[in-house]
Write a protein that holds these residues in place. Structure first.
Motif, short mmCIF file in Angstrom:
data_model
loop_
_atom_site.label_atom_id
_atom_site.label_comp_id
_atom_site.label_asym_id
_atom_site.label_seq_id
_atom_site.Cartn_x
_atom_site.Cartn_y
_atom_site.Cartn_z
N GLN A 1 -13.81 3.10 5.62
CA GLN A 1 -12.77 4.07 5.27
C GLN A 1 -11.44 3.63 5.88
N VAL A 2 -10.38 3.82 5.13
CA VAL A 2 -9.05 3.40 5.58
C VAL A 2 -8.14 4.61 5.61
N GLN A 3 -7.32 4.69 6.64
CA GLN A 3 -6.34 5.78 6.76
C GLN A 3 -4.95 5.21 6.96
N LEU A 4 -3.97 5.96 6.46
CA LEU A 4 -2.56 5.66 6.71
C LEU A 4 -1.97 6.83 7.45
N VAL A 5 -1.22 6.53 8.50
CA VAL A 5 -0.57 7.59 9.27
C VAL A 5 0.90 7.24 9.41
N GLU A 6 1.75 8.16 8.93
CA GLU A 6 3.19 7.99 9.08
C GLU A 6 3.67 8.66 10.36
N SER A 7 4.73 8.12 10.92
CA SER A 7 5.34 8.72 12.10
C SER A 7 6.81 8.31 12.14
N SER A 21 7.31 4.68 10.68
CA SER A 21 6.20 3.73 10.73
C SER A 21 5.08 4.24 9.85
N CYS A 22 4.38 3.31 9.25
CA CYS A 22 3.19 3.63 8.45
C CYS A 22 2.09 2.69 8.95
N ALA A 23 1.15 3.26 9.67
CA ALA A 23 0.10 2.45 10.30
C ALA A 23 -1.23 2.64 9.57
N ALA A 24 -1.84 1.54 9.24
CA ALA A 24 -3.14 1.57 8.57
C ALA A 24 -4.24 1.27 9.57
N SER A 25 -5.34 1.97 9.42
CA SER A 25 -6.49 1.73 10.29
C SER A 25 -7.77 1.88 9.49
N GLY A 26 -8.84 1.27 10.03
CA GLY A 26 -10.12 1.37 9.35
C GLY A 26 -10.66 0.00 8.99
N SER A 27 -11.52 0.00 7.99
CA SER A 27 -12.21 -1.23 7.58
C SER A 27 -11.34 -2.04 6.62
N ILE A 28 -10.33 -2.68 7.19
CA ILE A 28 -9.32 -3.38 6.40
C ILE A 28 -9.56 -4.87 6.41
N PHE A 29 -9.62 -5.46 5.23
CA PHE A 29 -9.62 -6.92 5.12
C PHE A 29 -8.19 -7.42 4.96
N SER A 30 -7.45 -6.78 4.06
CA SER A 30 -6.05 -7.14 3.87
C SER A 30 -5.32 -5.96 3.22
N ILE A 31 -4.02 -5.99 3.38
CA ILE A 31 -3.18 -4.97 2.75
C ILE A 31 -2.21 -5.67 1.82
N ASN A 32 -2.19 -5.28 0.60
CA ASN A 32 -1.28 -5.87 -0.36
C ASN A 32 0.05 -5.12 -0.31
N PRO A 87 22.57 13.77 4.11
CA PRO A 87 21.78 15.00 3.88
C PRO A 87 20.84 14.88 2.68
N GLU A 88 21.23 14.13 1.68
CA GLU A 88 20.38 13.98 0.49
C GLU A 88 19.15 13.10 0.75
N ASP A 89 19.07 12.50 1.93
CA ASP A 89 17.86 11.76 2.30
C ASP A 89 16.78 12.68 2.85
N THR A 90 17.11 13.94 3.04
CA THR A 90 16.13 14.90 3.55
C THR A 90 14.95 15.02 2.61
N ALA A 91 13.75 14.81 3.13
CA ALA A 91 12.54 14.84 2.32
C ALA A 91 11.33 14.58 3.22
N VAL A 92 10.16 14.77 2.64
CA VAL A 92 8.94 14.27 3.27
C VAL A 92 8.77 12.83 2.79
N TYR A 93 8.59 11.94 3.74
CA TYR A 93 8.42 10.52 3.43
C TYR A 93 6.94 10.18 3.56
N LEU A 94 6.40 9.57 2.52
CA LEU A 94 4.98 9.22 2.48
C LEU A 94 4.83 7.72 2.19
N CYS A 95 3.79 7.14 2.76
CA CYS A 95 3.51 5.76 2.42
C CYS A 95 2.20 5.64 1.64
#
Length: 120
Positions: A1-7, A21-32, A87-95
């Motif tokens: 299982q792989v997770q992404l966590v933004e901070s 930051s967007c950090a990936a963790s778990g059973s990762i072979f590679s990230i494209n 101000p127009e950059d205000t948003a939830v940022y997701l990876c």
């Protein structure tokens, strides 16, 4: 299982900077490819920037020259440096990442997002 966590989100005045930051963790072979999106209240989700495994980058016109995406493959982490925030950059940022697992399965993973609020 792989997770992404933004901070790295928060409240900043117009003209200020944040680094997400967007950090990936778990059973990762590679990230494209890894992509940053944002979604403001009442608006559609929009692509902000993306970076491929070969470090090719792409930006939305609204952030070109202000935002920089980069990746640290050793840490399975992608960063979004945001300068001269508006101000127009205000948003939830997701990876979002295209991940190849250790079993060689490829799939898309989403993080839960981090809130960026820019005051005028």
């Amino acid at each position: 299982q792989v997770q992404l966590v933004e901070s790295g989100g928060g409240l900043v005045q117009a003209g200020g900077s944040l680094r997400l930051s967007c950090a990936a963790s778990g059973s990762i072979f590679s990230i494209n490819a890894i992509t940053w999106y944002r979604q403001a209240p009442g608006k559609q989700r929009e692509l902000v920037a993306d970076i491929t495994s070969g470090d090719n980058t792409n930006y939305a016109d609204s952030v070109k020259g202000r935002f920089t995406i980069s990746r640290d493959n050793a840490k399975n982490t992608v960063y979004l440096q945001m300068n001269n925030l508006k101000p127009e950059d205000t948003a939830v940022y997701l990876c979002n990442a295209v991940v190849v697992s250790t079993t060689r399965s490829q799939f898309v993973v989403w993080g839960r997002g981090t809130q960026v609020t820019v005051s005028s």
